[in-house]
Structures are given as structure tokens and as C-alpha cells.
Scaffold this motif. Structure first.
Motif, PDB file in Angstrom:
ATOM      1  N   VAL A 123       0.881  -1.166   0.000  1.00 17.41           N
ATOM      2  CA  VAL A 123       0.000   0.000   0.000  1.00 17.41           C
ATOM      3  C   VAL A 123       0.914   1.210   0.000  1.00 17.41           C
ATOM      4  CG1 VAL A 123      -1.718   1.331   1.281  1.00 17.41           C
ATOM      5  CG2 VAL A 123      -1.780  -1.166   1.342  1.00 17.41           C
ATOM      6  N   ALA A 124       0.756   2.077  -0.999  1.00 16.42           N
ATOM      7  CA  ALA A 124       1.564   3.294  -1.068  1.00 16.42           C
ATOM      8  C   ALA A 124       0.659   4.494  -0.816  1.00 16.42           C
ATOM      9  CB  ALA A 124       2.251   3.408  -2.426  1.00 16.42           C
ATOM     10  N   PHE A 125       0.959   5.232   0.229  1.00 18.32           N
ATOM     11  CA  PHE A 125       0.213   6.446   0.528  1.00 18.32           C
ATOM     12  C   PHE A 125       0.755   7.572  -0.343  1.00 18.32           C
ATOM     13  CE2 PHE A 125      -0.386   3.880   4.299  1.00 18.32           C
ATOM     14  CZ  PHE A 125      -1.750   4.026   4.516  1.00 18.32           C
ATOM     15  N   VAL A 126      -0.133   8.345  -0.955  1.00 19.33           N
ATOM     16  CA  VAL A 126       0.297   9.346  -1.918  1.00 19.33           C
ATOM     17  C   VAL A 126       0.699  10.682  -1.272  1.00 19.33           C
ATOM     18  CG1 VAL A 126      -0.942   8.318  -3.847  1.00 19.33           C
ATOM     19  CG2 VAL A 126      -2.047  10.062  -2.470  1.00 19.33           C
ATOM     20  N   SER A 127       0.931  10.662   0.013  1.00 21.32           N
ATOM     21  CA  SER A 127       1.479  11.830   0.708  1.00 21.32           C
ATOM     22  C   SER A 127       1.746  11.450   2.158  1.00 21.32           C
ATOM     23  CB  SER A 127       0.506  13.018   0.666  1.00 21.32           C
ATOM     24  OG  SER A 127      -0.655  12.721   1.423  1.00 21.32           O
ATOM     25  N   LYS A 128       2.580  12.247   2.805  1.00 15.42           N
ATOM     26  CA  LYS A 128       2.782  12.056   4.240  1.00 15.42           C
ATOM     27  C   LYS A 128       1.484  12.313   4.986  1.00 15.42           C
ATOM     28  CE  LYS A 128       7.677  13.281   4.510  1.00 15.42           C
ATOM     29  NZ  LYS A 128       8.629  14.292   5.022  1.00 15.42           N
ATOM     30  N   THR A 129       0.684  13.240   4.487  1.00 10.88           N
ATOM     31  CA  THR A 129      -0.604  13.531   5.118  1.00 10.88           C
ATOM     32  C   THR A 129      -1.483  12.289   5.128  1.00 10.88           C
ATOM     33  OG1 THR A 129      -0.487  15.851   4.473  1.00 10.88           O
ATOM     34  CG2 THR A 129      -2.673  14.981   5.007  1.00 10.88           C
ATOM     35  N   ALA A 130      -1.555  11.607   3.994  1.00 10.20           N
ATOM     36  CA  ALA A 130      -2.364  10.383   3.920  1.00 10.20           C
ATOM     37  C   ALA A 130      -1.808   9.313   4.852  1.00 10.20           C
ATOM     38  CB  ALA A 130      -2.425   9.871   2.484  1.00 10.20           C
ATOM     39  N   ALA A 131      -0.486   9.124   4.823  1.00 12.87           N
ATOM     40  CA  ALA A 131       0.132   8.114   5.687  1.00 12.87           C
ATOM     41  C   ALA A 131      -0.104   8.437   7.155  1.00 12.87           C
ATOM     42  CB  ALA A 131       1.630   8.015   5.395  1.00 12.87           C
ATOM     43  N   ASN A 132       0.049   9.693   7.522  1.00 15.45           N
ATOM     44  CA  ASN A 132      -0.136  10.073   8.923  1.00 15.45           C
ATOM     45  C   ASN A 132      -1.601  10.038   9.345  1.00 15.45           C
ATOM     46  OD1 ASN A 132       2.534  10.244   9.687  1.00 15.45           O
ATOM     47  ND2 ASN A 132       2.727  12.357   8.982  1.00 15.45           N
ATOM     48  N   SER A 133      -2.505  10.253   8.406  1.00 15.43           N
ATOM     49  CA  SER A 133      -3.927  10.103   8.723  1.00 15.43           C
ATOM     50  C   SER A 133      -4.216   8.657   9.099  1.00 15.43           C
ATOM     51  CB  SER A 133      -4.787  10.518   7.525  1.00 15.43           C
ATOM     52  OG  SER A 133      -4.658  11.896   7.281  1.00 15.43           O
ATOM     53  N   TYR A 134      -3.649   7.718   8.333  1.00 16.65           N
ATOM     54  CA  TYR A 134      -3.825   6.305   8.666  1.00 16.65           C
ATOM     55  C   TYR A 134      -3.137   5.991   9.998  1.00 16.65           C
ATOM     56  CZ  TYR A 134      -3.533   1.298   8.846  1.00 16.65           C
ATOM     57  OH  TYR A 134      -3.639  -0.002   9.291  1.00 16.65           O
ATOM     58  N   ALA A 135      -1.900   6.452  10.154  1.00 17.01           N
ATOM     59  CA  ALA A 135      -1.142   6.156  11.376  1.00 17.01           C
ATOM     60  C   ALA A 135      -1.886   6.643  12.620  1.00 17.01           C
ATOM     61  CB  ALA A 135       0.248   6.786  11.295  1.00 17.01           C
ATOM     62  N   ARG A 136      -2.446   7.838  12.545  1.00 12.49           N
ATOM     63  CA  ARG A 136      -3.175   8.373  13.705  1.00 12.49           C
ATOM     64  C   ARG A 136      -4.360   7.487  14.074  1.00 12.49           C
ATOM     65  NH1 ARG A 136      -2.190  13.251  11.191  1.00 12.49           N
ATOM     66  NH2 ARG A 136      -0.711  14.518  12.360  1.00 12.49           N
ATOM     67  N   CYS A 137      -5.154   7.100  13.057  1.00 12.54           N
ATOM     68  CA  CYS A 137      -6.349   6.317  13.400  1.00 12.54           C
ATOM     69  C   CYS A 137      -5.993   4.884  13.779  1.00 12.54           C
ATOM     70  CB  CYS A 137      -7.407   6.385  12.292  1.00 12.54           C
ATOM     71  SG  CYS A 137      -7.018   5.637  10.735  1.00 12.54           S
ATOM     72  N   ALA A 138      -4.797   4.423  13.411  1.00 10.73           N
ATOM     73  CA  ALA A 138      -4.373   3.070  13.781  1.00 10.73           C
ATOM     74  C   ALA A 138      -3.499   3.059  15.028  1.00 10.73           C
ATOM     75  CB  ALA A 138      -3.615   2.433  12.610  1.00 10.73           C
ATOM     76  N   GLY A 139      -3.204   4.229  15.591  1.00 11.48           N
ATOM     77  CA  GLY A 139      -2.368   4.305  16.786  1.00 11.48           C
ATOM     78  C   GLY A 139      -0.911   3.972  16.519  1.00 11.48           C
ATOM     79  N   LEU A 140      -0.434   4.327  15.324  1.00 13.09           N
ATOM     80  CA  LEU A 140       0.935   4.008  14.920  1.00 13.09           C
ATOM     81  C   LEU A 140       1.807   5.257  14.930  1.00 13.09           C
ATOM     82  CD1 LEU A 140      -0.065   1.781  11.865  1.00 13.09           C
ATOM     83  CD2 LEU A 140       0.803   0.974  14.084  1.00 13.09           C
ATOM     84  N   ARG A 141       3.111   5.039  14.851  1.00 16.24           N
ATOM     85  CA  ARG A 141       4.067   6.144  14.812  1.00 16.24           C
ATOM     86  C   ARG A 141       3.892   6.934  13.519  1.00 16.24           C
ATOM     87  NH1 ARG A 141       9.789   5.209  16.767  1.00 16.24           N
ATOM     88  NH2 ARG A 141       9.317   6.876  18.187  1.00 16.24           N
ATOM     89  N   LEU A 142       3.875   8.245  13.630  1.00 15.98           N
ATOM     90  CA  LEU A 142       3.764   9.108  12.458  1.00 15.98           C
ATOM     91  C   LEU A 142       5.028   9.025  11.618  1.00 15.98           C
ATOM     92  CD1 LEU A 142       2.125  12.311  13.991  1.00 15.98           C
ATOM     93  CD2 LEU A 142       1.006  10.317  12.970  1.00 15.98           C
ATOM     94  N   VAL A 143       4.873   9.201  10.311  1.00 14.50           N
ATOM     95  CA  VAL A 143       6.036   9.135   9.416  1.00 14.50           C
ATOM     96  C   VAL A 143       6.693  10.506   9.329  1.00 14.50           C
ATOM     97  CG1 VAL A 143       5.051   7.245   8.070  1.00 14.50           C
ATOM     98  CG2 VAL A 143       4.709   9.592   7.299  1.00 14.50           C
ATOM     99  N   ARG A 144       7.998  10.481   9.153  1.00 17.56           N
ATOM    100  CA  ARG A 144       8.760  11.712   8.957  1.00 17.56           C
ATOM    101  C   ARG A 144       9.405  11.732   7.573  1.00 17.56           C
ATOM    102  NH1 ARG A 144       9.959  14.425  13.924  1.00 17.56           N
ATOM    103  NH2 ARG A 144       9.302  13.165  15.688  1.00 17.56           N
ATOM    104  N   ASP A 145       9.618  10.560   7.021  1.00 23.69           N
ATOM    105  CA  ASP A 145      10.342  10.446   5.758  1.00 23.69           C
ATOM    106  C   ASP A 145       9.514   9.690   4.729  1.00 23.69           C
ATOM    107  OD1 ASP A 145      12.767  11.655   6.732  1.00 23.69           O
ATOM    108  OD2 ASP A 145      13.129   9.801   7.843  1.00 23.69           O
ATOM    109  N   TYR A 146       9.965   9.751   3.503  1.00 21.47           N
ATOM    110  CA  TYR A 146       9.361   8.969   2.431  1.00 21.47           C
ATOM    111  C   TYR A 146       9.971   7.578   2.441  1.00 21.47           C
ATOM    112  CZ  TYR A 146       7.970  13.614   1.099  1.00 21.47           C
ATOM    113  OH  TYR A 146       7.432  14.877   1.121  1.00 21.47           O
ATOM    114  N   GLY A 147       9.296   6.639   1.807  1.00 19.24           N
ATOM    115  CA  GLY A 147       9.778   5.266   1.776  1.00 19.24           C
ATOM    116  C   GLY A 147       8.924   4.390   2.667  1.00 19.24           C
ATOM    117  N   SER A 148       9.519   3.325   3.155  1.00 19.59           N
ATOM    118  CA  SER A 148       8.786   2.322   3.928  1.00 19.59           C
ATOM    119  C   SER A 148       8.799   2.653   5.421  1.00 19.59           C
ATOM    120  CB  SER A 148       9.414   0.942   3.700  1.00 19.59           C
ATOM    121  OG  SER A 148       8.709  -0.038   4.406  1.00 19.59           O
TER     122      SER A 148
END
Length: 168
Positions: A100-125
Motif C-alpha cells: 500500500v503506497a500512501f500518496v502523501s505524508k498527510t495520507a500516511a499520517n492520517s492512517y497512522a493516527r487512526c491506527a495508533g501508529l508512529r507518524l512518518v517523517r520520511d518517504y519510503g517504507s
């Protein structure tokens, strides 16, 4: 809301967010003015030809699915939007992509927040997965991200190809 463009056997699902209520009324994925999604998809080598937003369903021909995290309710000013994580993960499990590739840090962090995961700071995995599926973070294609040069964004999108190759 746009229908998901998913099918079993897609190699990767590209996931954005619908945080703004007016964006839920779009006709095609990434058809906004200034959005470089289709240019990045082609220039990175993920698809062999430049597609128009009106051809968004064709991504399935190239093993790519499209979906969004969908906002479930309006938030108070200053509160982060709430997304339907359960439905998103159910769609990912059903499609069974390699990543699953999130098309922005905003999208990735939106998922991370609702899943209780660490927010991303960088691109990649990132260090986490989506319903057991490896995740990847791309720089955003919107015109709001024009501070990052198109060649750099293209190179970071091309990194997704290398990541997919490591997955088999």
C-alpha cells in the motif's frame, strides 16, 4: 465519493485521503488543477504511458489500485479528521496487494493516527504495515506540494518500483 479501483491481483494500492468534504464529489481520481499524480505515475515508470484523469480505471491494467481513506465525520476546528480505518483495511485485505503506497505524508499520517501508529517523517517504507501489507510513503502530487521539485518527486515515486521489486 469515488468508487474504489481495486481488484485482486493488483501489485500496489495507491491510497490518498478524502479529508475535505468537497473532494468527495470528484468524478475522477487526482483530477484537480495542478495535481501531478498522472505525470508522476508515468514519469516514475509505474505505468508505461501518460494517462488522463478520465482514464483512471486503466490503472488496473498496470497492476495498480486506487482508493482513499474516507473521513467519517466533521471534526471541530483544530482536531484531526477521523477516517474509517476498518473499511480501509477491509478493502486492502480483499485486494491482497504486495504493498500500500500512501500518496502523501498527510495520507500516511492520517492512517497512522487512526491506527495508533508512529507518524512518518520520511518517504519510503515506514516501520508499520496496513492490515499486514507493507506500506510505502510517496511525496504528495498536489499543487500544494510544488515546493518540492518535480524531478525529486519523480525519483521518490520511482523508489516505489524498487520497493515492490524487493517484495517479489
Amino acid at each position: 465519493m469515488l468508487p474504489d479501483l481495486l481488484g485482486t491481483g493488483v501489485r500496489v494500492v495507491l491510497a490518498g485521503t478524502i479529508a475535505a468534504w468537497h473532494r468527495a464529489e470528484r468524478v475522477h481520481y487526482y483530477d484537480g488543477p495542478g495535481n501531478k499524480f498522472w505525470v508522476l505515475l508515468h514519469a516514475s515508470g509505474l505505468v508505461p504511458e501518460l494517462l488522463d484523469p478520465s482514464e483512471d480505471e486503466r490503472v488496473l491494467e498496470f497492476g495498480i489500485g486506487l482508493t482513499d481513506l474516507v473521513r467519517v465525520r466533521r471534526s471541530e476546528p483544530g482536531e484531526p479528521p477521523q477516517f474509517d480505518r476498518t473499511a480501509f483495511e477491509r478493502r486492502i485485505r480483499a485486494a491482497r496487494p504486495q504493498a500500500v503506497a500512501f500518496v502523501s505524508k498527510t495520507a500516511a499520517n492520517s492512517y497512522a493516527r487512526c491506527a495508533g501508529l508512529r507518524l512518518v517523517r520520511d518517504y519510503g517504507s515506514p516501520s508499520w504495515t496496513v492490515a499486514g501489507t507493507p506500506a510505502f510513503v510517496l511525496p504528495g502530487p498536489s499543487g500544494a506540494n510544488n515546493g518540492m521539485s518535480l524531478p525529486l518527486r519523480t525519483a521518490l515515486w520511482a523508489d516505489l518500483l524498487d520497493f515492490l521489486d524487493t517484495l517479489g
